[in-house]
Design a protein around this motif. Structure first.
Motif, PDB file in Angstrom:
ATOM      1  N   VAL A   1      -3.790  -3.965  -8.592  1.00 11.66           N
ATOM      2  CA  VAL A   1      -4.157  -5.345  -8.263  1.00 11.66           C
ATOM      3  C   VAL A   1      -5.489  -5.385  -7.534  1.00 11.66           C
ATOM      4  O   VAL A   1      -6.352  -6.236  -7.801  1.00 11.66           O
ATOM      5  CB  VAL A   1      -3.042  -6.004  -7.431  1.00 11.66           C
ATOM      6  CG1 VAL A   1      -3.545  -7.278  -6.754  1.00 11.66           C
ATOM      7  CG2 VAL A   1      -1.830  -6.323  -8.299  1.00 11.66           C
TER       8      VAL A   1
ATOM      9  N   THR B   1      -4.635  -6.517 -13.394  1.00 14.46           N
ATOM     10  CA  THR B   1      -3.311  -7.129 -13.295  1.00 14.46           C
ATOM     11  C   THR B   1      -2.449  -6.809 -14.510  1.00 14.46           C
ATOM     12  O   THR B   1      -1.223  -6.725 -14.395  1.00 14.46           O
ATOM     13  CB  THR B   1      -3.448  -8.653 -13.134  1.00 14.46           C
ATOM     14  OG1 THR B   1      -4.280  -9.175 -14.177  1.00 14.46           O
ATOM     15  CG2 THR B   1      -4.052  -8.996 -11.790  1.00 14.46           C
TER      16      THR B   1
ATOM     17  N   GLY C   1      -2.068 -10.781  -7.117  1.00 12.28           N
ATOM     18  CA  GLY C   1      -3.073 -10.373  -8.095  1.00 12.28           C
ATOM     19  C   GLY C   1      -3.347 -11.465  -9.114  1.00 12.28           C
ATOM     20  O   GLY C   1      -4.512 -11.755  -9.436  1.00 12.28           O
ATOM     21  N   TYR C   2      -2.282 -12.085  -9.627  1.00 11.84           N
ATOM     22  CA  TYR C   2      -2.475 -13.180 -10.578  1.00 11.84           C
ATOM     23  C   TYR C   2      -3.236 -14.343  -9.935  1.00 11.84           C
ATOM     24  O   TYR C   2      -4.118 -14.953 -10.561  1.00 11.84           O
ATOM     25  CB  TYR C   2      -1.117 -13.671 -11.085  1.00 11.84           C
ATOM     26  CG  TYR C   2      -0.494 -12.791 -12.141  1.00 11.84           C
ATOM     27  CD1 TYR C   2      -1.252 -12.310 -13.213  1.00 11.84           C
ATOM     28  CD2 TYR C   2       0.853 -12.447 -12.091  1.00 11.84           C
ATOM     29  CE1 TYR C   2      -0.680 -11.503 -14.188  1.00 11.84           C
ATOM     30  CE2 TYR C   2       1.432 -11.639 -13.065  1.00 11.84           C
ATOM     31  CZ  TYR C   2       0.652 -11.173 -14.112  1.00 11.84           C
ATOM     32  OH  TYR C   2       1.218 -10.375 -15.078  1.00 11.84           O
TER      33      TYR C   2
END
Length: 731
Positions: A429, A434, A462-463
């Motif tokens: 991440v 990702t 991370g997203y």
């Protein structure tokens, strides 16, 4: 049950015993069972010249419950407790909390059994309710040391270290010595570490003052108690106190064990003593103490903390090869630091721990061998992976994971666990990968290693950082429906922060409401993040409504960050006057502005084109927080002054920036000057006063041009405006 020991530090005001008997113990411990006859209550009797009633320290008679009035209920409660039906006893207490318990024996036994039966973080709530009831009635004096110690230990186990600390301090003030398991648990969990150390020092001080014949062995600190205090010293970076406590272990006959030396490694690493870390293992073996798996984890963690990945790799490789001569390897590491003198004075005190144990010159004294091989386990590998992650070596992190999975076939201890997989996902991440992180999560499920909330939170973050909010929502749904893991406040704070990055204030509000609908209490960060969402989207009034709701929520504290966010919300739209009103309210509440507050005001002043406000703000910054002023604040103030042709103040600000090592953007200011002020001072028709002011401003402008490197009167050259070349355009 734990032992009750009371001693008297000073003369107390005499008052009758609750039961009226001259020989009754003032703390009224329950009668010991046949199996615990060795832990009978002991009491310090004052000299014969003192009245026997003088040494009692119970509540005054007026504060004590009337036993005759509540006797029937109290007897029923005591009968249930003696039958070990704690749940029924608690239900009886809950039905009439104003009447129960009314005697020292019943109160102490009920608290002891509720504390002893506490399991899980919420199980202590029943004992906590009893304590609150007794405190409200002024009847805490009914409790003996045994029950209070059990309650303090249970509170610490239930992550309520503050309550445990309060109970222990109350005991000491009442002349009661707590059991070592109680204060050990509290010291191990108290934060900040300085508070834990003060508690431990208070316990030792009271133990030293108490008559030796009345101090129960169960109250004396053992190695575990000292290890908790030593760990607090390491967390606080207090080398001096660490050495004092290490030496005090001999005074209390608490022999150091493997955990003690593991903490020594931690302290040496915290103090930057890389040379001493390398000698701890040899010190342990010379003392006849066999290391444990945590010892090698601590060694690897120490060198990872130093950024010395090669040494950490060498230790792990030696463990993989099942070598027993790791001390020889560490001697070579220690020799690399010989002759180094850049050690702080307090850190040099750690040398005393190794006094008399320094190995002889290499070759004349053999390094001791380990009693057995210590192959690396998952914790050791995971720590090495964190070192790779900190160094940005993502491929090495993944390679270690693959190696662990291969070795797990023959060495189950090296099988990756949820911490290992979470570390790998964190590394990916951080590198922005990702998709690979999601693949590792799927691999984790295939390996039947259950992920936890932290694992999902890392991937969600991370997203959000990649503005992939659709994938984040899908992962949240999978987390709840497939994995069966309920999101927490950190989960929703992460999602709300992602909405802030995506400039989606409606999405942030939706997550906030969803969090509350699930029964999850918002935190201070939750409110502040929602305020930020509305501030970024240009809705300061809505942000103010969130702030007001935060003020009404008793579960959170309105901190400086919340005030600053409200100030920033108004400043983004140039509403400086409203922002200043917020700052005044902030001061009235006892919260002082900081650099972030002034930085927001500076940007607001720039947006509102109010240069006069910038001068006032600069004077306040100089008075209050010039040392902490950062590039954002100083740069914003300098921009306003340059735009307004306040060149004298601009020079003052940029000089401050240069003193702090902040490089002002001269290219930006040069372009700004040419575009805005190149045709200044062209009018020749003005009053004498205006001409004098103009001359002063012109001198400041020439000095500013000199700083920019533009032609100016300091060089005796002629100032002429030339077209700005494309190569000079900073954009």
């Amino acid at each position: 049950m734990l032992c009750c020991t009371r001693y008297t530090l000073q003369l107390l005001h005499p008052h009758p015993s609750i039961h009226g008997g001259a020989t009754t113990c003032s703390c009224s411990c329950p009668s010991p069972s046949p199996s615990s006859s060795g832990n009978q209550h002991q009491r310090f009797h004052p000299p014969a010249a003192m009245s026997s009633a003088t040494s009692r320290s119970t509540l005054p008679l007026a504060d004590a419950p009337d036993h005759d009035e509540d006797g029937a209920s109290d007897d029923a409660l005591l009968a249930l407790l003696r039958a070990h039906d704690t749940d029924a006893a608690y239900r009886l207490f809950s039905s009439e909390p104003s009447l129960l318990p009314s005697s020292p024996t019943t109160a102490s036994r009920l608290l002891a059994q509720l504390s002893f039966s506490s399991k899980g973080p919420d199980a202590f709530s029943r004992a906590a309710r009893l304590l609150q009831s007794l405190r409200a009635r002024g009847a805490l004096g009914l409790l003996d040391a045994n029950s209070l110690s059990l309650a303090a230990a249970a509170a610490a186990r239930s992550r309520d270290a503050r309550l445990a600390h309060s109970l222990l301090i109350y005991m000491l003030r009442q002349g009661l010595l707590p059991d070592r398991r109680a204060y050990t648990a509290a010291v191990a969990r108290l934060t900040p570490p300085t508070k834990a150390l003060r508690l431990f020092d208070a316990v030792l001080r009271h133990l030293r003052r108490a008559p030796p014949e009345l101090v129960s062995p169960s109250c004396l600190p053992d190695a575990a108690a000292f290890n908790s205090a030593l760990s607090a010293c390491a967390d606080a970076g207090d080398c001096r106190r660490f050495c004092q406590l290490f030496d005090a272990m001999r005074e209390w006959s608490a022999a150091p064990d493997a955990l003690t030396y593991n903490v020594v490694i931690k302290m040496c690493a915290r103090a930057g003593r890389r040379d001493l870390v390398a000698r701890v293992l040899e010190r342990m073996l010379s003392s006849g103490i066999a290391p444990c798996a945590t010892t090698f984890h601590s060694l690897v963690a120490a060198f990872v903390g130093f950024g010395d990945i090669p040494t950490a790799e060498r230790i792990v490789q030696a463990m993989r090869e099942e070598r027993r001569d790791i001390c020889l390897l560490l001697r070579a590491v220690a020799l690399e630091r010989d002759g180094v003198t850049d050690v702080e004075r307090d850190a040099s005190l750690l040398d005393d721990i190794f006094a008399g144990a320094k190995p002889e010159e290499q070759g004349t004294d053999e390094a001791p061998l380990l009693p057995k091989p210590y192959p690396p386990n998952a914790r050791v590998y995971t720590t090495l992976m964190k070192g790779y992650m900190n160094a940005g070596r993502v491929d090495d992190v993944v390679a270690v994971l693959r190696a662990m999975r291969r070795e797990a076939v023959t060495a189950p201890a090296s099988r990756p666990d949820h911490v290992t997989y979470t570390t790998v996902i964190s590394a990916l991440v951080a590198a922005g990968a990702t998709a690979r992180a999601r693949a590792v999560l799927d691999e984790m499920a295939a390996a039947r290693v259950p992920a936890n909330r932290v694992t999902y939170n890392v991937l969600l973050k991370g997203y959000c950082q990649q503005l992939q909010m659709g994938e984040a929502r899908e992962l949240l749904e999978e987390m709840v429906t497939v994995a069966g893991i309920q999101p927490g406040v950190v989960t929703y704070n992460t999602l709300m922060d992602g909405c802030v990055l995506a400039d989606d204030s409606a999405g942030a509000l939706a997550f906030f409401n969803e969090m509350r609908s699930r029964g999850i209490a918002p935190s201070t960060v939750s409110y502040t993040t929602l305020m930020k969402a509305f501030a970024v989207s240009g809705q300061p009034k809505v942000a103010h409504k969130v702030f007001e709701e935060m003020e009404r929520d008793p579960r959170v504290t309105v901190d400086r960050a919340a005030w600053n966010m409200l100030v920033e919300a108004y400043c983004r739209l140039g509403q400086v006057e409203t922002a200043k009103q917020v700052v005044e309210r902030m001061k009235e509440r006892g919260v002082q502005p900081d650099v972030a507050t002034y930085g927001s005001l500076a940007k607001g002043i720039a947006a509102a084109r109010k240069p006069g406000e910038a001068l006032v703000l600069w004077n306040e910054v100089k008075e209050r927080c010039l040392e902490e002023a950062d590039e954002e604040l100083l740069g914003a103030l300098a921009d306003v002054c340059v735009r307004a042709a306040f060149f004298k103040k601009a020079l003052e600000i940029v000089a401050c920036m240069e003193e702090k090592g902040i490089a002002p953007n001269k290219t930006r200011y040069r372009k700004m000057y040419i575009e805005m002020h190149s045709r200044m001072f062209t009018s020749k028709h003005a009053s004498q006063a205006r001409q004098d002011r103009r001359r002063e401003r012109k001198r400041a402008a020439e000095a500013f041009k000199f700083w920019l490197g533009l032609p100016n009167s300091y060089y005796g050259s002629e100032w002429r405006v030339e077209p700005l070349l494309e190569d000079d355009d900073p954009s």
